[in-house]
Motif scaffolding. Sequence first.
Motif, PDB file in Angstrom:
ATOM      1  N   LYS A 147      36.713   6.903 -20.334  1.00 47.24           N
ATOM      2  CA  LYS A 147      35.677   6.775 -21.355  1.00 47.24           C
ATOM      3  C   LYS A 147      34.317   7.114 -20.758  1.00 47.24           C
ATOM      4  O   LYS A 147      33.527   7.872 -21.328  1.00 47.24           O
ATOM      5  CB  LYS A 147      35.645   5.354 -21.928  1.00 47.24           C
ATOM      6  CG  LYS A 147      34.678   5.186 -23.081  1.00 47.24           C
ATOM      7  CD  LYS A 147      34.748   3.770 -23.655  1.00 47.24           C
ATOM      8  CE  LYS A 147      33.840   3.640 -24.862  1.00 47.24           C
ATOM      9  NZ  LYS A 147      34.273   4.456 -26.004  1.00 47.24           N
TER      10      LYS A 147
ATOM     11  N   ARG B 100      29.157  -1.226 -18.401  1.00 42.48           N
ATOM     12  CA  ARG B 100      29.184  -1.321 -19.871  1.00 42.48           C
ATOM     13  C   ARG B 100      30.318  -0.500 -20.454  1.00 42.48           C
ATOM     14  O   ARG B 100      31.087  -0.973 -21.297  1.00 42.48           O
ATOM     15  CB  ARG B 100      27.846  -0.847 -20.406  1.00 42.48           C
ATOM     16  CG  ARG B 100      27.698  -0.755 -21.908  1.00 42.48           C
ATOM     17  CD  ARG B 100      26.260  -0.358 -22.209  1.00 42.48           C
ATOM     18  NE  ARG B 100      25.998  -0.119 -23.614  1.00 42.48           N
ATOM     19  CZ  ARG B 100      26.142   1.054 -24.222  1.00 42.48           C
ATOM     20  NH1 ARG B 100      26.590   2.096 -23.543  1.00 42.48           N
ATOM     21  NH2 ARG B 100      25.855   1.177 -25.509  1.00 42.48           N
TER      22      ARG B 100
ATOM     23  N   ASP C 248      38.157  -2.129 -26.349  1.00 43.71           N
ATOM     24  CA  ASP C 248      38.787  -1.306 -27.376  1.00 43.71           C
ATOM     25  C   ASP C 248      40.293  -1.194 -27.157  1.00 43.71           C
ATOM     26  O   ASP C 248      41.062  -1.151 -28.118  1.00 43.71           O
ATOM     27  CB  ASP C 248      38.135   0.086 -27.384  1.00 43.71           C
ATOM     28  CG  ASP C 248      36.657   0.007 -27.777  1.00 43.71           C
ATOM     29  OD1 ASP C 248      35.921   0.962 -27.495  1.00 43.71           O
ATOM     30  OD2 ASP C 248      36.260  -1.034 -28.353  1.00 43.71           O
TER      31      ASP C 248
ATOM     32  N   GLU D  62      29.904  -7.754 -22.332  1.00 42.77           N
ATOM     33  CA  GLU D  62      29.406  -6.439 -22.756  1.00 42.77           C
ATOM     34  C   GLU D  62      28.035  -6.564 -23.411  1.00 42.77           C
ATOM     35  O   GLU D  62      27.138  -5.766 -23.156  1.00 42.77           O
ATOM     36  CB  GLU D  62      30.415  -5.791 -23.718  1.00 42.77           C
ATOM     37  CG  GLU D  62      30.216  -4.297 -23.938  1.00 42.77           C
ATOM     38  CD  GLU D  62      29.143  -3.988 -24.978  1.00 42.77           C
ATOM     39  OE1 GLU D  62      28.776  -4.919 -25.734  1.00 42.77           O
ATOM     40  OE2 GLU D  62      28.669  -2.841 -25.001  1.00 42.77           O
TER      41      GLU D  62
ATOM     42  N   ARG E 252      20.923  -3.390 -19.724  1.00 45.78           N
ATOM     43  CA  ARG E 252      20.761  -1.927 -19.702  1.00 45.78           C
ATOM     44  C   ARG E 252      19.571  -1.506 -20.543  1.00 45.78           C
ATOM     45  O   ARG E 252      18.732  -0.715 -20.108  1.00 45.78           O
ATOM     46  CB  ARG E 252      22.045  -1.294 -20.235  1.00 45.78           C
ATOM     47  CG  ARG E 252      22.047   0.213 -20.399  1.00 45.78           C
ATOM     48  CD  ARG E 252      23.406   0.613 -20.921  1.00 45.78           C
ATOM     49  NE  ARG E 252      23.571   2.033 -21.134  1.00 45.78           N
ATOM     50  CZ  ARG E 252      23.448   2.631 -22.312  1.00 45.78           C
ATOM     51  NH1 ARG E 252      23.080   1.923 -23.366  1.00 45.78           N
ATOM     52  NH2 ARG E 252      23.650   3.937 -22.425  1.00 45.78           N
ATOM     53  N   ARG E 253      19.477  -2.083 -21.739  1.00 41.84           N
ATOM     54  CA  ARG E 253      18.352  -1.731 -22.621  1.00 41.84           C
ATOM     55  C   ARG E 253      17.036  -2.068 -21.954  1.00 41.84           C
ATOM     56  O   ARG E 253      16.095  -1.272 -21.964  1.00 41.84           O
ATOM     57  CB  ARG E 253      18.467  -2.488 -23.952  1.00 41.84           C
ATOM     58  CG  ARG E 253      19.006  -1.659 -25.111  1.00 41.84           C
ATOM     59  CD  ARG E 253      18.588  -2.256 -26.448  1.00 41.84           C
ATOM     60  NE  ARG E 253      18.789  -3.706 -26.536  1.00 41.84           N
ATOM     61  CZ  ARG E 253      19.966  -4.296 -26.671  1.00 41.84           C
ATOM     62  NH1 ARG E 253      21.057  -3.547 -26.710  1.00 41.84           N
ATOM     63  NH2 ARG E 253      20.057  -5.610 -26.747  1.00 41.84           N
TER      64      ARG E 253
HETATM   65  N1  LIG Z   1      22.517   8.556 -27.875  1.00 47.29           N
HETATM   66  C1  LIG Z   1      22.634   7.315 -27.316  1.00 47.29           C
HETATM   67  N2  LIG Z   1      22.467   6.199 -28.099  1.00 47.29           N
HETATM   68  C2  LIG Z   1      22.602   5.002 -27.493  1.00 47.29           C
HETATM   69  C3  LIG Z   1      22.926   4.878 -26.124  1.00 47.29           C
HETATM   70  N3  LIG Z   1      23.012   3.560 -25.837  1.00 47.29           N
HETATM   71  C4  LIG Z   1      22.751   2.897 -26.975  1.00 47.29           C
HETATM   72  N4  LIG Z   1      22.508   3.754 -27.996  1.00 47.29           N
HETATM   73  C5  LIG Z   1      22.137   3.418 -29.370  1.00 47.29           C
HETATM   74  O1  LIG Z   1      21.637   2.093 -29.416  1.00 47.29           O
HETATM   75  C6  LIG Z   1      22.478   1.262 -30.244  1.00 47.29           C
HETATM   76  C7  LIG Z   1      22.632  -0.110 -29.642  1.00 47.29           C
HETATM   77  O2  LIG Z   1      23.214  -0.034 -28.396  1.00 47.29           O
HETATM   78  P1  LIG Z   1      23.671  -1.376 -27.612  1.00 47.29           P
HETATM   79  O3  LIG Z   1      22.558  -2.388 -27.694  1.00 47.29           O
HETATM   80  O4  LIG Z   1      24.154  -1.002 -26.263  1.00 47.29           O
HETATM   81  O5  LIG Z   1      24.882  -1.959 -28.488  1.00 47.29           O
HETATM   82  C8  LIG Z   1      26.058  -1.214 -28.670  1.00 47.29           C
HETATM   83  C9  LIG Z   1      27.108  -1.603 -27.658  1.00 47.29           C
HETATM   84  O6  LIG Z   1      26.930  -2.949 -27.219  1.00 47.29           O
HETATM   85  C10 LIG Z   1      28.392  -1.549 -28.430  1.00 47.29           C
HETATM   86  N5  LIG Z   1      29.162  -0.315 -28.199  1.00 47.29           N
HETATM   87  C11 LIG Z   1      28.720   0.961 -28.112  1.00 47.29           C
HETATM   88  N6  LIG Z   1      29.735   1.813 -27.915  1.00 47.29           N
HETATM   89  C12 LIG Z   1      30.864   1.061 -27.865  1.00 47.29           C
HETATM   90  C13 LIG Z   1      32.261   1.365 -27.673  1.00 47.29           C
HETATM   91  O7  LIG Z   1      32.689   2.536 -27.486  1.00 47.29           O
HETATM   92  N7  LIG Z   1      33.145   0.322 -27.701  1.00 47.29           N
HETATM   93  C14 LIG Z   1      32.722  -0.973 -27.887  1.00 47.29           C
HETATM   94  N8  LIG Z   1      33.660  -1.943 -27.889  1.00 47.29           N
HETATM   95  N9  LIG Z   1      31.409  -1.282 -28.072  1.00 47.29           N
HETATM   96  C15 LIG Z   1      30.501  -0.299 -28.059  1.00 47.29           C
HETATM   97  O8  LIG Z   1      28.085  -1.548 -29.798  1.00 47.29           O
HETATM   98  C16 LIG Z   1      26.678  -1.595 -29.988  1.00 47.29           C
HETATM   99  C17 LIG Z   1      26.266  -0.666 -31.096  1.00 47.29           C
HETATM  100  O9  LIG Z   1      26.556   0.654 -30.778  1.00 47.29           O
HETATM  101  P2  LIG Z   1      26.015   1.844 -31.696  1.00 47.29           P
HETATM  102  O10 LIG Z   1      26.362   1.550 -33.138  1.00 47.29           O
HETATM  103  O11 LIG Z   1      26.525   3.156 -31.192  1.00 47.29           O
HETATM  104  O12 LIG Z   1      24.415   1.741 -31.572  1.00 47.29           O
HETATM  105  C18 LIG Z   1      23.788   2.034 -30.341  1.00 47.29           C
HETATM  106  C19 LIG Z   1      23.343   3.481 -30.280  1.00 47.29           C
HETATM  107  O13 LIG Z   1      22.936   3.921 -31.579  1.00 47.29           O
HETATM  108  C20 LIG Z   1      23.063   6.073 -25.331  1.00 47.29           C
HETATM  109  O14 LIG Z   1      23.336   6.085 -24.115  1.00 47.29           O
HETATM  110  N10 LIG Z   1      22.910   7.259 -25.967  1.00 47.29           N
END
Ligand SMILES: Nc1nc2c(ncn2[C@@H]2O[C@@H]3COP(=O)(O)O[C@H]4[C@@H](O)[C@H](n5cnc6c(=O)[nH]c(N)nc65)O[C@@H]4COP(=O)(O)O[C@H]3[C@H]2O)c(=O)[nH]1
Lengths: 251, 151
Positions: A33, B22, B30, B115, B122-123
């Motif tokens: 991933k 992360r 997942d 996570e 990270r943020r």
């Molecule tokens: N282009 C880009 N955008 C970024 C990046 N990191 C964060 N974001 C944006 O910021 C939102 C919140 O990220 P988070 O606080 O890490 O919070 C995330 C994270 O904690 C979690 N998450 C993200 N991807 C996955 C995943 O593949 N599997 C699981 N289980 N959780 C995930 O879900 C939350 C919501 O994810 P999103 O709806 O995608 O919403 C994400 C995404 O729109 C990045 O590196 N690049």
Amino acid sequence: VLGPVDELWAEYKSTGSQKCRDELIVHYAPLVKYVAARVAIGLPSNVDQEDLASSGIIGLMEAVSKFEPERGFKFESYAAARIRGAIIDDLRALDWVPRSVRSQARQVEASLSKLQEKFGRSPTDEEMAEDMEVTVRKLRSIYSKISTVMFVSLDRLLSVGDKGESGMSLVDTLVDTKAEDPEQAVEAKEMKQFLVKAIAGLPDRERTAITLYYYEGLSLAEISQVVGVSQARISQMNAKSVMTFRSMLNR
Amino acid sequence: TGDLRTRRDECRELESEFSYARRLLQGKIDILGSELKRRSEGGDVGMGDLVGRLPSILADEPRTGGATRLLESDLPANAGKYRRYTERLATGLAHIETSTPEELTAMVEELATEERKVSEDRRRAQKIIDGLNAELVRRYQKGDEDPSSLL
Ligand SMILES: Nc1nc2c(ncn2[C@@H]2O[C@@H]3COP(=O)(O)O[C@H]4[C@@H](O)[C@H](n5cnc6c(=O)[nH]c(N)nc65)O[C@@H]4COP(=O)(O)O[C@H]3[C@H]2O)c(=O)[nH]1
Ligand SMILES: Nc1nc2c(ncn2[C@@H]2O[C@@H]3COP(=O)(O)O[C@H]4[C@@H](O)[C@H](n5cnc6c(=O)[nH]c(N)nc65)O[C@@H]4COP(=O)(O)O[C@H]3[C@H]2O)c(=O)[nH]1
């Protein structure tokens, strides 16, 4: 202290059981991933992330079967390299680069190399457009197209020698990573010097943009604030400079 | 400015370690989540099928936008450290077959809590990095800094 995963490795290596192998693959699968998501950056949207992930899983399978725990190396770094290698190999095999982009890239490289020879410096877009008999606007749209398909090779573009996945990437030479062997260290040093010279020879704005991208690690948005052109222009400049460096290396 | 860069680069190292941990946590969540779903839908216990489903479980949503910044191509330096960190969190993953739904659910919750924490760290690291870079940009714009000094 031997954890459950170490025991799983031991059991797999001694029995070669499919069940153990599958457990190891599932256990390390999250590595895929991480790697696949990073390779996906900058690829055109028609490239399916699930395809990248399945190529990555194959790479992980190879890593699991080939890895020798007793050698003392970290499995993660070994696996990550094979995962990335498998993804990129499959991308290349896909022949996903449109023919038109290929031929346009070749034209750009030919013109670059010719004009570098002629002027003894990197040509401006105006000079190249004239030589290629296109408008500057057209030339820059070609850069844009190239930049999306170039991403995959950009990182390994200046791979020293043909060491495959262990080759030093452009980034490696910039971040001063310890070379595995003295020969690599020398090559890395030479590569550093080459890059400095090559970048110094770029037209002003391009020099600034490329320096900030590779040596300051600024984002396209941040660079565009400094240089005063759009982010699209910045990534066009990046594509051009990568091709410039490549043609210089090939001479 | 040297100071600023040092602080920024230290933050970057941290950020890349957080990003790595992360993604590992998200992948585990997942995978376990998909197992739970499969069993709740009457799926039989067995590993074989899971390996085949990994690509669809692990793949991100289709992505928009191109490369925004140069990425380190290899794992963060402390990758091993985080591997063991997430291993401690979910040592049961390697025996997913023999875990009960309750055990799997407990693992998912534990991982999800971690996570969320790592995503927050990270943020925060990203904010600091972007803030320091914004200051650098200002200095470049004002001419207080010269990019060619980097070469
Ligand atoms: N282009 C880009 N955008 C970024 C990046 N990191 C964060 N974001 C944006 O910021 C939102 C919140 O990220 P988070 O606080 O890490 O919070 C995330 C994270 O904690 C979690 N998450 C993200 N991807 C996955 C995943 O593949 N599997 C699981 N289980 N959780 C995930 O879900 C939350 C919501 O994810 P999103 O709806 O995608 O919403 C994400 C995404 O729109 C990045 O590196 N690049
Ligand atoms: N200074 C700074 N750095 C940032 C920021 N956002 C991300 N990064 C860093 O830059 C890397 C690349 O981000 P990306 O191009 O968006 O590429 C991301 C993105 O396409 C995807 N991704 C990761 N997390 C999420 C998420 O939560 N939601 C979505 N939609 N995509 C994500 O995976 C790719 C790789 O993610 P990572 O391995 O985490 O690696 C990320 C992360 O280390 C930021 O605002 N400031």
